[in-house]
Design a protein around this motif. Structure first.
Motif, PDB file in Angstrom:
ATOM      1  N   GLY A 183      45.655  40.032  46.377  1.00 44.29           N
ATOM      2  CA  GLY A 183      46.102  38.643  46.372  1.00 44.29           C
ATOM      3  C   GLY A 183      45.020  37.694  46.853  1.00 44.29           C
ATOM      4  O   GLY A 183      44.825  36.612  46.280  1.00 44.29           O
ATOM      5  N   GLU A 184      44.304  38.074  47.912  1.00 44.75           N
ATOM      6  CA  GLU A 184      43.218  37.239  48.433  1.00 44.75           C
ATOM      7  C   GLU A 184      42.090  37.128  47.420  1.00 44.75           C
ATOM      8  O   GLU A 184      41.507  36.058  47.235  1.00 44.75           O
ATOM      9  CB  GLU A 184      42.695  37.806  49.749  1.00 44.75           C
ATOM     10  CG  GLU A 184      43.663  37.646  50.916  1.00 44.75           C
ATOM     11  CD  GLU A 184      43.189  38.376  52.165  1.00 44.75           C
ATOM     12  OE1 GLU A 184      43.326  37.800  53.254  1.00 44.75           O
ATOM     13  OE2 GLU A 184      42.685  39.511  52.036  1.00 44.75           O
ATOM     14  N   ASN A 185      41.803  38.260  46.752  1.00 46.23           N
ATOM     15  CA  ASN A 185      40.763  38.242  45.714  1.00 46.23           C
ATOM     16  C   ASN A 185      41.141  37.316  44.574  1.00 46.23           C
ATOM     17  O   ASN A 185      40.298  36.563  44.061  1.00 46.23           O
ATOM     18  CB  ASN A 185      40.519  39.655  45.173  1.00 46.23           C
ATOM     19  CG  ASN A 185      39.669  40.492  46.102  1.00 46.23           C
ATOM     20  OD1 ASN A 185      38.868  39.974  46.865  1.00 46.23           O
ATOM     21  ND2 ASN A 185      39.851  41.801  46.052  1.00 46.23           N
ATOM     22  N   THR A 186      42.398  37.373  44.165  1.00 46.48           N
ATOM     23  CA  THR A 186      42.870  36.511  43.076  1.00 46.48           C
ATOM     24  C   THR A 186      42.782  35.046  43.482  1.00 46.48           C
ATOM     25  O   THR A 186      42.309  34.200  42.714  1.00 46.48           O
ATOM     26  CB  THR A 186      44.322  36.870  42.690  1.00 46.48           C
ATOM     27  OG1 THR A 186      44.364  38.245  42.297  1.00 46.48           O
ATOM     28  CG2 THR A 186      44.823  36.004  41.559  1.00 46.48           C
ATOM     29  N   ILE A 241      44.258  33.644  34.345  1.00 47.05           N
ATOM     30  CA  ILE A 241      45.524  33.788  35.079  1.00 47.05           C
ATOM     31  C   ILE A 241      46.514  32.752  34.538  1.00 47.05           C
ATOM     32  O   ILE A 241      46.175  31.580  34.395  1.00 47.05           O
ATOM     33  CB  ILE A 241      45.298  33.586  36.595  1.00 47.05           C
ATOM     34  CG1 ILE A 241      44.323  34.636  37.113  1.00 47.05           C
ATOM     35  CG2 ILE A 241      46.615  33.645  37.353  1.00 47.05           C
ATOM     36  CD1 ILE A 241      43.820  34.381  38.525  1.00 47.05           C
ATOM     37  N   LYS A 242      47.733  33.194  34.251  1.00 50.64           N
ATOM     38  CA  LYS A 242      48.751  32.292  33.702  1.00 50.64           C
ATOM     39  C   LYS A 242      49.205  31.289  34.755  1.00 50.64           C
ATOM     40  O   LYS A 242      49.000  31.476  35.950  1.00 50.64           O
ATOM     41  CB  LYS A 242      49.927  33.107  33.183  1.00 50.64           C
ATOM     42  CG  LYS A 242      49.548  33.990  32.013  1.00 50.64           C
ATOM     43  CD  LYS A 242      50.738  34.764  31.485  1.00 50.64           C
ATOM     44  CE  LYS A 242      50.298  35.620  30.305  1.00 50.64           C
ATOM     45  NZ  LYS A 242      51.367  36.433  29.788  1.00 50.64           N
ATOM     46  N   LYS A 243      49.852  30.208  34.280  1.00 48.34           N
ATOM     47  CA  LYS A 243      50.285  29.136  35.180  1.00 48.34           C
ATOM     48  C   LYS A 243      51.161  29.666  36.311  1.00 48.34           C
ATOM     49  O   LYS A 243      51.012  29.244  37.464  1.00 48.34           O
ATOM     50  CB  LYS A 243      51.031  28.055  34.401  1.00 48.34           C
ATOM     51  CG  LYS A 243      50.122  27.170  33.592  1.00 48.34           C
ATOM     52  CD  LYS A 243      50.877  26.035  32.925  1.00 48.34           C
ATOM     53  CE  LYS A 243      49.922  25.240  32.045  1.00 48.34           C
ATOM     54  NZ  LYS A 243      50.579  24.121  31.376  1.00 48.34           N
ATOM     55  N   GLY A 244      52.059  30.580  35.990  1.00 47.75           N
ATOM     56  CA  GLY A 244      52.917  31.148  37.031  1.00 47.75           C
ATOM     57  C   GLY A 244      52.108  31.845  38.110  1.00 47.75           C
ATOM     58  O   GLY A 244      52.438  31.764  39.295  1.00 47.75           O
ATOM     59  N   GLY A 245      51.048  32.524  37.691  1.00 47.16           N
ATOM     60  CA  GLY A 245      50.163  33.186  38.649  1.00 47.16           C
ATOM     61  C   GLY A 245      49.404  32.196  39.510  1.00 47.16           C
ATOM     62  O   GLY A 245      49.206  32.414  40.705  1.00 47.16           O
ATOM     63  N   ILE A 246      48.982  31.084  38.891  1.00 39.54           N
ATOM     64  CA  ILE A 246      48.295  30.032  39.653  1.00 39.54           C
ATOM     65  C   ILE A 246      49.234  29.468  40.713  1.00 39.54           C
ATOM     66  O   ILE A 246      48.863  29.303  41.881  1.00 39.54           O
ATOM     67  CB  ILE A 246      47.811  28.895  38.714  1.00 39.54           C
ATOM     68  CG1 ILE A 246      46.847  29.411  37.648  1.00 39.54           C
ATOM     69  CG2 ILE A 246      47.202  27.752  39.523  1.00 39.54           C
ATOM     70  CD1 ILE A 246      45.463  29.761  38.080  1.00 39.54           C
ATOM     71  N   TYR A 247      50.476  29.189  40.290  1.00 45.27           N
ATOM     72  CA  TYR A 247      51.440  28.583  41.209  1.00 45.27           C
ATOM     73  C   TYR A 247      51.921  29.550  42.284  1.00 45.27           C
ATOM     74  O   TYR A 247      52.511  29.132  43.267  1.00 45.27           O
ATOM     75  CB  TYR A 247      52.624  28.007  40.436  1.00 45.27           C
ATOM     76  CG  TYR A 247      52.296  26.688  39.766  1.00 45.27           C
ATOM     77  CD1 TYR A 247      51.809  25.612  40.507  1.00 45.27           C
ATOM     78  CD2 TYR A 247      52.481  26.516  38.399  1.00 45.27           C
ATOM     79  CE1 TYR A 247      51.495  24.404  39.908  1.00 45.27           C
ATOM     80  CE2 TYR A 247      52.181  25.301  37.783  1.00 45.27           C
ATOM     81  CZ  TYR A 247      51.690  24.253  38.544  1.00 45.27           C
ATOM     82  OH  TYR A 247      51.381  23.057  37.944  1.00 45.27           O
ATOM     83  N   ARG A 248      51.641  30.803  42.123  1.00 45.50           N
ATOM     84  CA  ARG A 248      51.945  31.766  43.181  1.00 45.50           C
ATOM     85  C   ARG A 248      51.049  31.522  44.392  1.00 45.50           C
ATOM     86  O   ARG A 248      51.423  31.798  45.534  1.00 45.50           O
ATOM     87  CB  ARG A 248      51.754  33.197  42.662  1.00 45.50           C
ATOM     88  CG  ARG A 248      52.181  34.277  43.648  1.00 45.50           C
ATOM     89  CD  ARG A 248      52.074  35.683  43.063  1.00 45.50           C
ATOM     90  NE  ARG A 248      52.892  35.799  41.868  1.00 45.50           N
ATOM     91  CZ  ARG A 248      52.477  36.341  40.718  1.00 45.50           C
ATOM     92  NH1 ARG A 248      51.249  36.810  40.610  1.00 45.50           N
ATOM     93  NH2 ARG A 248      53.272  36.424  39.685  1.00 45.50           N
ATOM     94  N   TYR A 249      49.860  30.993  44.149  1.00 41.17           N
ATOM     95  CA  TYR A 249      48.886  30.790  45.225  1.00 41.17           C
ATOM     96  C   TYR A 249      48.697  29.332  45.623  1.00 41.17           C
ATOM     97  O   TYR A 249      48.256  29.048  46.737  1.00 41.17           O
ATOM     98  CB  TYR A 249      47.529  31.372  44.802  1.00 41.17           C
ATOM     99  CG  TYR A 249      47.599  32.856  44.544  1.00 41.17           C
ATOM    100  CD1 TYR A 249      47.607  33.761  45.599  1.00 41.17           C
ATOM    101  CD2 TYR A 249      47.701  33.352  43.244  1.00 41.17           C
ATOM    102  CE1 TYR A 249      47.683  35.131  45.368  1.00 41.17           C
ATOM    103  CE2 TYR A 249      47.779  34.718  43.006  1.00 41.17           C
ATOM    104  CZ  TYR A 249      47.778  35.601  44.069  1.00 41.17           C
ATOM    105  OH  TYR A 249      47.870  36.949  43.848  1.00 41.17           O
ATOM    106  N   PHE A 250      49.002  28.420  44.715  1.00 43.11           N
ATOM    107  CA  PHE A 250      48.778  26.995  44.981  1.00 43.11           C
ATOM    108  C   PHE A 250      49.978  26.181  44.534  1.00 43.11           C
ATOM    109  O   PHE A 250      50.531  26.425  43.465  1.00 43.11           O
ATOM    110  CB  PHE A 250      47.524  26.497  44.238  1.00 43.11           C
ATOM    111  CG  PHE A 250      46.271  27.209  44.637  1.00 43.11           C
ATOM    112  CD1 PHE A 250      45.563  26.826  45.763  1.00 43.11           C
ATOM    113  CD2 PHE A 250      45.802  28.293  43.906  1.00 43.11           C
ATOM    114  CE1 PHE A 250      44.406  27.494  46.147  1.00 43.11           C
ATOM    115  CE2 PHE A 250      44.653  28.962  44.277  1.00 43.11           C
ATOM    116  CZ  PHE A 250      43.955  28.571  45.402  1.00 43.11           C
ATOM    117  N   ALA A 251      50.334  25.187  45.338  1.00 47.49           N
ATOM    118  CA  ALA A 251      51.498  24.353  45.021  1.00 47.49           C
ATOM    119  C   ALA A 251      51.191  23.336  43.927  1.00 47.49           C
ATOM    120  O   ALA A 251      52.101  22.895  43.229  1.00 47.49           O
ATOM    121  CB  ALA A 251      51.977  23.634  46.281  1.00 47.49           C
ATOM    122  N   SER A 252      49.922  22.966  43.777  1.00 44.18           N
ATOM    123  CA  SER A 252      49.573  21.918  42.815  1.00 44.18           C
ATOM    124  C   SER A 252      48.084  21.970  42.483  1.00 44.18           C
ATOM    125  O   SER A 252      47.297  22.633  43.166  1.00 44.18           O
ATOM    126  CB  SER A 252      49.906  20.545  43.401  1.00 44.18           C
ATOM    127  OG  SER A 252      49.069  20.282  44.520  1.00 44.18           O
TER     128      SER A 252
END
Length: 197
Positions: free
Chosen positions: A4-7, A38-49
């Motif tokens: 997760g940190e790597n991603t 990385i798909k949008k859902g994956g991006i939003y897993r780590y960042f709110a915006s």
């Protein structure tokens, strides 16, 4: 470091390259997904915006440039040499900048003055840290007797940073490193003739 940190770090690093080249407003979330894979859902897993990504990406880009400057400063013994390092790391700004896309501070300052107040605040912090570092170098130069005792430390720091950022802007716009390189020599001459004790 966890997967997760790597991603998360991968998203930050790639977004930093994207924003520093295309700008914050010119970069979409789709650009980030395409660049990172990385798909949008994956991006939003780590960042709110996208704003949150922009702040982290700016700080990442700034840290890379900061390390390059620190390495240059470590090789210099004089205050004049240390001030010149700030420009010298951008001597090949078009072909080999310390971070892809040029100076993150200049890019953020140009773009965030009205459209992105949070990024502007972060960039203002970088501006103050850079000026304070330069003032520290100048102060040491005064204390060691290298610079004149009556020099205006604040003004010289502002002048140095302005010469640096102006040279970067002109060289990037023209696609020719000559402006940064001329400014290196002009600053060297100014420091030698006006500032040295």
């Amino acid at each position: 470091m966890s997967k997760g940190e790597n991603t998360r770090n991968h998203i930050i690093a790639k977004s930093a390259e994207l924003f520093n080249q295309k700008g914050y407003a010119g970069s979409s979330l789709s650009d980030i997904t395409e660049l990172t894979g990385i798909k949008k859902g994956g991006i939003y897993r780590y960042f709110a915006s996208k704003d949150e990504i922009a702040i982290e990406a700016y700080q990442y880009a700034g840290s890379i440039v900061g390390k390059t400057i620190q390495a240059g400063l470590a090789r210099e013994e004089t205050a004049m040499g240390k001030l010149l390092v700030y420009l010298q790391v951008y001597a090949n700004v078009n072909e080999a900048p310390p971070f892809i896309g040029g100076c993150p501070l200049l890019n953020a300052a140009t773009e965030s003055d009205d459209g992105h107040p949070v990024l502007r605040e972060v960039a203002q912090g970088s501006l103050q840290r850079t000026l304070n570092a330069m003032k520290g170098i100048i102060t040491q130069g005064v204390q060691s007797g290298e610079f004149k005792a009556d020099i205006d430390i604040d003004a010289l720091a502002t002048f140095t940073l302005s010469v640096m950022e102006g040279g970067i802007m002109l060289s990037k716009l023209e696609g020719d490193n000559r402006h940064v390189r001329m400014n290196i020599e002009s600053l060297r001459t100014y420091l030698s003739e006006v500032c040295l004790a």
